[in-house]
Design a protein around this motif. Structure first.
Motif, PDB file in Angstrom:
ATOM      1  N   HIS A   1       0.806  -1.473  -0.365  1.00 52.58           N
ATOM      2  CA  HIS A   1       0.326  -0.262   0.359  1.00 52.58           C
ATOM      3  C   HIS A   1       1.114   1.460   0.207  1.00 52.58           C
ATOM      4  O   HIS A   1       0.556   1.863  -0.432  1.00 52.58           O
ATOM      5  N   ARG A   2       1.600   1.277   0.679  1.00 46.75           N
ATOM      6  CA  ARG A   2       2.593   2.328   0.824  1.00 46.75           C
ATOM      7  C   ARG A   2       2.045   3.998   1.486  1.00 46.75           C
ATOM      8  O   ARG A   2       3.468   4.503   1.923  1.00 46.75           O
ATOM      9  N   ASP A   3       1.306   3.602   1.719  1.00 50.28           N
ATOM     10  CA  ASP A   3      -0.034   5.024   2.825  1.00 50.28           C
ATOM     11  C   ASP A   3      -0.483   4.961   3.574  1.00 50.28           C
ATOM     12  O   ASP A   3      -1.684   5.327   3.500  1.00 50.28           O
ATOM     13  N   TYR A   4      -0.229   3.482   4.381  1.00 46.66           N
ATOM     14  CA  TYR A   4      -0.918   3.233   5.183  1.00 46.66           C
ATOM     15  C   TYR A   4      -0.958   4.601   6.336  1.00 46.66           C
ATOM     16  O   TYR A   4      -0.295   4.652   6.762  1.00 46.66           O
ATOM     17  N   LYS A   5      -2.304   5.132   6.774  1.00 41.59           N
ATOM     18  CA  LYS A   5      -2.326   6.352   7.937  1.00 41.59           C
ATOM     19  C   LYS A   5      -3.723   7.130   8.059  1.00 41.59           C
ATOM     20  O   LYS A   5      -4.553   6.066   7.666  1.00 41.59           O
ATOM     21  N   PRO A   6      -3.513   7.213   9.531  1.00 39.74           N
ATOM     22  CA  PRO A   6      -5.516   7.674   9.636  1.00 39.74           C
ATOM     23  C   PRO A   6      -6.152   8.287   8.491  1.00 39.74           C
ATOM     24  O   PRO A   6      -7.834   7.594   8.814  1.00 39.74           O
ATOM     25  N   GLU A   7      -5.795   8.617   7.765  1.00 41.14           N
ATOM     26  CA  GLU A   7      -6.537   9.414   7.068  1.00 41.14           C
ATOM     27  C   GLU A   7      -7.120   8.298   5.527  1.00 41.14           C
ATOM     28  O   GLU A   7      -7.867   8.117   5.294  1.00 41.14           O
ATOM     29  N   ASN A   8      -6.225   7.371   5.585  1.00 42.92           N
ATOM     30  CA  ASN A   8      -6.988   6.047   4.608  1.00 42.92           C
ATOM     31  C   ASN A   8      -7.284   5.318   6.040  1.00 42.92           C
ATOM     32  O   ASN A   8      -7.510   3.238   5.221  1.00 42.92           O
TER      33      ASN A   8
ATOM     34  N   ILE B   1      -0.834   5.198  -4.804  1.00 38.73           N
ATOM     35  CA  ILE B   1       0.548   5.199  -4.642  1.00 38.73           C
ATOM     36  C   ILE B   1       1.472   3.530  -4.179  1.00 38.73           C
ATOM     37  O   ILE B   1       2.381   3.553  -3.925  1.00 38.73           O
ATOM     38  N   ALA B   2       0.123   2.861  -4.570  1.00 42.92           N
ATOM     39  CA  ALA B   2       0.530   1.345  -3.775  1.00 42.92           C
ATOM     40  C   ALA B   2       1.336   0.593  -5.564  1.00 42.92           C
ATOM     41  O   ALA B   2       0.754   1.516  -6.311  1.00 42.92           O
ATOM     42  N   VAL B   3       2.095  -0.341  -5.139  1.00 39.82           N
ATOM     43  CA  VAL B   3       3.087  -0.682  -6.364  1.00 39.82           C
ATOM     44  C   VAL B   3       3.454  -2.051  -5.677  1.00 39.82           C
ATOM     45  O   VAL B   3       3.205  -2.823  -4.903  1.00 39.82           O
ATOM     46  N   ASP B   4       3.642  -3.157  -7.015  1.00 36.96           N
ATOM     47  CA  ASP B   4       3.670  -4.818  -6.740  1.00 36.96           C
ATOM     48  C   ASP B   4       5.207  -4.363  -5.164  1.00 36.96           C
ATOM     49  O   ASP B   4       5.931  -3.649  -5.790  1.00 36.96           O
ATOM     50  N   THR B   5       4.972  -5.891  -4.925  1.00 40.17           N
ATOM     51  CA  THR B   5       5.961  -6.013  -3.825  1.00 40.17           C
ATOM     52  C   THR B   5       7.630  -6.311  -4.636  1.00 40.17           C
ATOM     53  O   THR B   5       7.423  -6.867  -5.449  1.00 40.17           O
ATOM     54  N   GLY B   6       8.564  -5.275  -3.659  1.00 43.86           N
ATOM     55  CA  GLY B   6      10.015  -5.664  -4.805  1.00 43.86           C
ATOM     56  C   GLY B   6      10.598  -3.839  -5.421  1.00 43.86           C
ATOM     57  O   GLY B   6      11.071  -3.637  -6.307  1.00 43.86           O
TER      58      GLY B   6
END
Length: 365
Positions: free
Chosen positions: A130-137, A153-158
């Motif tokens: 996910h890369r953007d886990y936060k209270p807003e999300n 802004i999620a991306v594939d692992t690696g």
């Protein structure tokens, strides 16, 4: 701002807006079902790479079958705009809940963490970070359950995609641009859990450089959280990725063991009831209290012809439509967002909107 509206839907309320776009509550003309429509801003739609990323978010949601992530109904694109049509969740963002109601008690915080971690776990299972886990999300629903939103802004692992994220929740390795890993999501979830318990973020540097140093080198402030959950916080905020649970699913297992041992077998029922009570105090902020359920004239939507997962085959959800957080728009970053994608190409000449929900899962973490 673009005035383009997704064909077949009538807008009734703007839920939020920002530099990257806006989220509106809309009604599907044929069925009367309410949905959340996330529009890419006109300024970003004309810049190389951003339409590509927006499409990628839609494909990801289309391939992610999870009760803990807002569901995709359609991705719609035309020469005049691009939009993601999603499930509408009747709830409030965790940020709103913390701002209005203050810190949570441990059982409520554990329930909140578990629900959104299960959303992360479903993403990790198909190789998505996910890369953007936060209270807003994180959205908290009226029954006390929670859902994870905004995979912008999620991306594939690696994937090596540069420095990206929200600084207060970024793992040490994210600051260096290391390849994306599920362990970084675990770190961000733990930082959010810490904030739920204490009312403040684990680190609060006066500037970006100081904040980065604190995440990389400062001791984990476990003494500020209840003793019963200190080991969870210590593990989740470990400086080295290999010292954290490797995936969200493993973290959920640890969380359940701790919660059951300390708070008893019915900890989850009590925590969810507490969250539901807190959301009820904010009832006037819910979409169900802010907008009418009327419909207007029907407009035509042309759906993509590719294969789809069963749950995403129709725009009719299995229950009443609900809220997508006003804060959960694309690119909630304070750092530079990489723009390495090639141009999306020349706009199609047809005026009809096209939609797709197809996705190709990546390798799991």
């Amino acid at each position: 701002m673009s005035t383009w509206v997704v064909p077949g839907y009538t807008e009734s309320l703007e839920l939020g807006s920002g530099a990257s776009g806006r989220v509106v509550l809309a009604v599907h003309a044929d069925t009367g079902v309410r949905v959340a429509v996330k529009y890419l801003s006109e300024s970003l739609r004309t810049r190389p790479g951003f339409v590509h990323d927006f499409r990628a978010e839609a494909r990801l949601l289309g391939g992610l079958q999870s009760h803990y992530v807002t569901g995709l109904y359609e991705y719609v694109e035309s020469p005049r705009g691009a939009a993601i049509v999603m499930e509408l969740v009747d709830g409030v963002s965790l940020r709103t809940l913390l701002t209005r109601q203050g810190p949570l008690d441990p059982e409520a915080a554990l329930v909140l963490l578990k629900g959104s971690l299960l959303g992360l776990a479903d993403a990790h299972r198909i190789g998505v970070v996910h890369r953007d886990y936060k209270p807003e999300n994180v959205l908290v629903e009226t029954d006390g359950s929670s859902k994870l939103v905004d995979f912008g802004i999620a991306v594939d692992t690696g994937t090596s995609a540069g420095v990206a994220g929200t600084p207060s929740y970024m793992a040490p390795e994210q600051w260096t641009g290391a390849p994306a890993s599920c362990a970084a999501d675990v770190y961000a979830a733990t930082a959010t859990f810490f904030e739920c318990l204490t009312g403040h973020k684990p680190y609060s540097g006066d500037n970006i450089a100081e904040l980065a140093l604190q995440h990389v080198d400062a001791p984990v402030p476990v003494e500020e959280v209840p003793a019963a959950v200190r080991e969870l916080v210590r593990r989740g905020l470990a400086k080295e990725p290999d010292q954290r649970p490797a995936q969200a699913e493993a973290f959920v297992t640890e969380l359940e063991a701790v919660a059951g041992a300390v708070y008893g077998a019915d900890w989850e029922e009590r925590g969810r009831a507490r969250l539901a009570a807190l959301v009820a105090l904010l009832a006037l902020l819910l979409p169900s209290a802010r907008s009418p359920r009327s419909t207007t004239d029907t407009a035509r939507t042309v759906l993509g012809q590719g294969p789809r997962h069963d749950w995403a085959r129709s725009w009719r959800p299995g229950r009443p439509g609900m809220l997508v957080s006003a804060a959960a728009v694309l690119l909630g970053l304070l750092l530079t967002y990489g723009m390495q994608h090639a141009s999306a190409g020349t706009a199609e000449r047809t005026a009809d909107a096209l939609a797709t929900t197809t996705a190709v899962p990546a390798e799991a973490c």
